[in-house]
Design a protein around this motif. Structure first.
Motif, short mmCIF file in Angstrom:
data_model
loop_
_atom_site.label_atom_id
_atom_site.label_comp_id
_atom_site.label_asym_id
_atom_site.label_seq_id
_atom_site.Cartn_x
_atom_site.Cartn_y
_atom_site.Cartn_z
N SER A 152 0.83 -1.21 0.00
CA SER A 152 0.00 0.00 0.00
C SER A 152 0.87 1.25 0.00
O SER A 152 1.84 1.33 0.75
CB SER A 152 -0.91 0.00 1.23
OG SER A 152 -1.67 1.19 1.29
N ASP A 153 0.51 2.19 -0.85
CA ASP A 153 1.18 3.49 -0.90
C ASP A 153 0.13 4.55 -0.59
O ASP A 153 -0.90 4.63 -1.27
CB ASP A 153 1.80 3.71 -2.28
CG ASP A 153 2.63 4.98 -2.34
OD1 ASP A 153 2.05 6.08 -2.27
OD2 ASP A 153 3.87 4.89 -2.48
N SER A 154 0.39 5.37 0.44
CA SER A 154 -0.62 6.33 0.88
C SER A 154 -0.95 7.37 -0.19
O SER A 154 -2.02 7.97 -0.17
CB SER A 154 -0.16 7.04 2.15
OG SER A 154 0.94 7.90 1.88
N ARG A 156 -0.40 6.66 -3.70
CA ARG A 156 -0.70 6.03 -4.98
C ARG A 156 -1.65 4.84 -4.88
O ARG A 156 -1.96 4.20 -5.88
CB ARG A 156 0.62 5.60 -5.65
CG ARG A 156 1.54 6.79 -5.87
CD ARG A 156 2.98 6.41 -6.14
NE ARG A 156 3.84 7.57 -6.00
CZ ARG A 156 4.01 8.51 -6.93
NH1 ARG A 156 3.39 8.41 -8.09
NH2 ARG A 156 4.80 9.54 -6.72
N GLU A 200 9.84 8.90 -5.39
CA GLU A 200 9.23 7.87 -6.22
C GLU A 200 10.26 7.08 -7.03
O GLU A 200 9.93 6.03 -7.59
CB GLU A 200 8.20 8.49 -7.17
CG GLU A 200 8.77 9.43 -8.22
CD GLU A 200 7.68 9.96 -9.14
OE1 GLU A 200 6.63 9.31 -9.26
OE2 GLU A 200 7.89 11.03 -9.74
N LEU A 203 10.37 3.57 -5.92
CA LEU A 203 9.18 2.73 -6.09
C LEU A 203 9.54 1.34 -6.63
O LEU A 203 8.97 0.33 -6.21
CB LEU A 203 8.21 3.42 -7.05
CG LEU A 203 6.73 3.03 -7.00
CD1 LEU A 203 6.17 3.11 -5.60
CD2 LEU A 203 5.93 3.93 -7.93
N THR A 206 10.66 -1.18 -3.90
CA THR A 206 9.72 -1.60 -2.87
C THR A 206 9.27 -3.05 -2.96
O THR A 206 9.21 -3.74 -1.94
CB THR A 206 8.52 -0.64 -2.84
OG1 THR A 206 8.99 0.71 -2.77
CG2 THR A 206 7.62 -0.92 -1.65
N THR A 222 3.88 1.44 6.02
CA THR A 222 3.10 2.17 5.03
C THR A 222 4.07 3.01 4.21
O THR A 222 4.89 3.73 4.77
CB THR A 222 2.08 3.10 5.70
OG1 THR A 222 1.15 2.30 6.45
CG2 THR A 222 1.31 3.91 4.66
N TYR A 223 3.98 2.88 2.90
CA TYR A 223 4.90 3.60 2.02
C TYR A 223 4.23 4.86 1.47
O TYR A 223 3.03 4.90 1.21
CB TYR A 223 5.33 2.71 0.86
CG TYR A 223 6.25 1.58 1.27
CD1 TYR A 223 7.61 1.79 1.42
CD2 TYR A 223 5.74 0.31 1.53
CE1 TYR A 223 8.46 0.76 1.81
CE2 TYR A 223 6.57 -0.73 1.92
CZ TYR A 223 7.93 -0.50 2.06
OH TYR A 223 8.76 -1.52 2.45
N THR A 224 5.06 5.88 1.29
CA THR A 224 4.63 7.10 0.61
C THR A 224 5.77 7.50 -0.32
O THR A 224 6.84 7.91 0.15
CB THR A 224 4.35 8.25 1.60
OG1 THR A 224 3.36 7.82 2.55
CG2 THR A 224 3.83 9.48 0.85
N HIS A 225 5.56 7.33 -1.61
CA HIS A 225 6.58 7.70 -2.59
C HIS A 225 6.22 9.04 -3.20
O HIS A 225 5.28 9.14 -3.99
CB HIS A 225 6.69 6.60 -3.66
CG HIS A 225 7.28 5.33 -3.13
ND1 HIS A 225 6.51 4.30 -2.62
CD2 HIS A 225 8.58 4.93 -3.01
CE1 HIS A 225 7.30 3.31 -2.22
NE2 HIS A 225 8.56 3.67 -2.44
#
Length: 454
Positions: A152-154, A156, A200, A203, A206, A222-225
């Motif tokens: 999951s990407d917060s 995307r 990103e 990405l 990941t 939790t990932y955020t790119h």
């Protein structure tokens, strides 16, 4: 759940804008949520890692005020940890030893290139047990076949990739050092990282890290790119766009809050607000307000943001930053107050106060000649007498003095302002003449004018 973020630079060069923005986002998110920011130094590339780069990264973060709660932790000092995890994966048949030599790999890559194919490791040692004695080997992760890798990407949403797109990648090299993806995943797991906020461009890394998390039975963060920073021409940011190190920006006269504010706004927003204090950014920051669109680096906008913060800055703080000793008769607070509004960086502010450092200023013969043109000396003498007779030395009184002087002599402002500026500052470029006189004060102004005409 307590929030734990991390900033994990590699000490292989200076700290540049993209990395700094990543640090800022992690810092703001941690502070907003009363969480923790860990500083981790990813120094497994021993050939390129340097002490100078590390020192610059640390000093740049400290100068910016991006503080961390734990660390710095060094991956080069955690080799036993990576070895332990790699051996565990070997024991579970989730990884294997590969004895393929560099020459063999080079040959396979050349053959693939001749056939216009992308090289992929052929899994030569994936299921072999005939290991040679006393031979170098790497440890490769046994990528599961035909499996959907999800994370999951917060920013995307849900992302999935087929494992067939991923090689059996190396996790531990023959020298005992881990590869980036293995060390990063192990550290994130061991350090309890809940949120990975990064560019990103990571990405593509990941899915491999997710595989590691699953293999060692650890919770995936939790990932955020975040979006890339591009130049005005929409190309990847480079030195020709102004992608200098933070050290260079500091030396160019930018202040820390100006840099933080500008970089935070590259990809994050709160309505139409442009200028934020640090506390405002902490209180308002949200991952929900990040943008997926690339951010455009604009030097002019950076200058405007920096100038806005200089204008808002406390004069005592600016005095410390300027490291400027002014002449004893100068009102330092007034000098800074009257000049900071027109200065887009500290270097320009310092230069604009150069005429305040000594009792008298050096004036070139060329400027002296220019100031004497068109009855300049006589006008300065008259102005000195009028100034000396002033009872009240206020901004209003100074403006009235000029108005009366211009009318009495039937001249324009430039006819008196220009020679006065040269006589008082030794330059044709300075703050406004009203401001110059107020900064110098009545006595010092008269001293300099009399010295000029004598």
């Amino acid at each position: 759940m307590s929030i734990v973020t991390r900033f994990a630079p590699s000490p292989t060069g200076s700290l540049h804008l993209g990395g700094v923005r990543t640090a800022i986002f992690n810092f703001l998110f941690a502070r907003k949520n009363s969480g923790k920011l860990i500083l981790r130094i990813e120094d497994t590339d021993q050939e390129r890692s340097t002490v100078d780069s590390l020192d610059e990264i640390i000093s740049s973060l400290k100068w910016l005020g991006v503080s961390w709660d734990e660390g710095p932790y060094f991956q080069s000092k955690r080799l036993d940890t990576y070895k332990k995890y790699a051996e565990t994966l070997l024991d579970k048949s989730l990884a294997y030893k590969c004895f393929m030599t560099n020459e063999e790999i080079k040959q396979l890559k050349e053959e693939a290139s001749k056939e216009n194919k992308i090289y992929r490791y052929p899994k030569t040692w994936r299921n072999r047990s005939d290991h040679p004695d006393n031979a170098d080997f790497v440890i490769r992760f046994k990528t599961p076949e035909s499996k959907e890798i999800k994370f999951s990407d917060s920013l995307r949403g849900q992302i999935s990739i087929d494992s067939s797109n991923i090689d059996d990648f190396i996790i531990l090299k023959s020298d005992g050092f881990p590869t980036y993806n293995f060390a990063s995943a192990v550290d994130d797991a061991e350090m309890g990282i809940t949120n990975v906020i990064r560019g990103e461009d990571h990405l593509s890394n990941t899915p491999k890290q997710v595989l590691i998390f699953n293999a060692i039975n650890k919770k995936i963060p939790t990932y955020t790119h975040v979006s890339m920073i591009l130049g005005k021409d929409k190309a990847k940011l480079s030195k020709r766009h102004g992608a200098e190190s933070i050290k260079n920006f500091k030396e160019s006269g930018y202040i820390a809050i100006g840099i933080i504010n500008y970089l935070a706004r590259l990809g994050w927003s709160h309505g139409d607000q442009e200028i934020f204090s640090l506390n405002e950014m902490i209180n308002l920051f949200s991952l929900d307000n990040l943008s997926k669109s690339p951010a455009i680096f604009d030097t002019e906008k950076l200058d405007w943001v920096n100038a806005s913060h200089i204008k808002r800055s406390d004069n005592n703080n600016l005095k410390k930053l300027l490291e400027l000793e002014l002449y004893k008769e100068i009102n330092v607070d007034l000098a800074i107050e009257l000049t900071k509004a027109k200065s887009k960086n500290l270097n320009l502010l310092k230069a604009s106060l150069g005429f305040c450092e000594n009792e008298y200023v050096d004036i070139s013969e060329e400027l002296k000649s220019e100031a004497r043109e068109n009855d300049g000396v006589d006008l300065i003498k008259q102005f000195s007498r009028d100034l000396d007779s002033m009872d009240e030395f206020t901004e209003k009184a100074i403006r009235e003095l000029f108005a009366t002087f211009l009318e009495k002599n039937n001249i324009k402002m430039k006819n008196i302002a220009s020679p006065l500026r040269i006589a008082l500052t030794g330059s044709k470029v300075s703050p406004g003449i009203y401001e110059v006189i107020r900064i110098l004060g009545k006595n010092l102004t008269l001293k300099r004018l009399r010295a000029f005409v004598s």
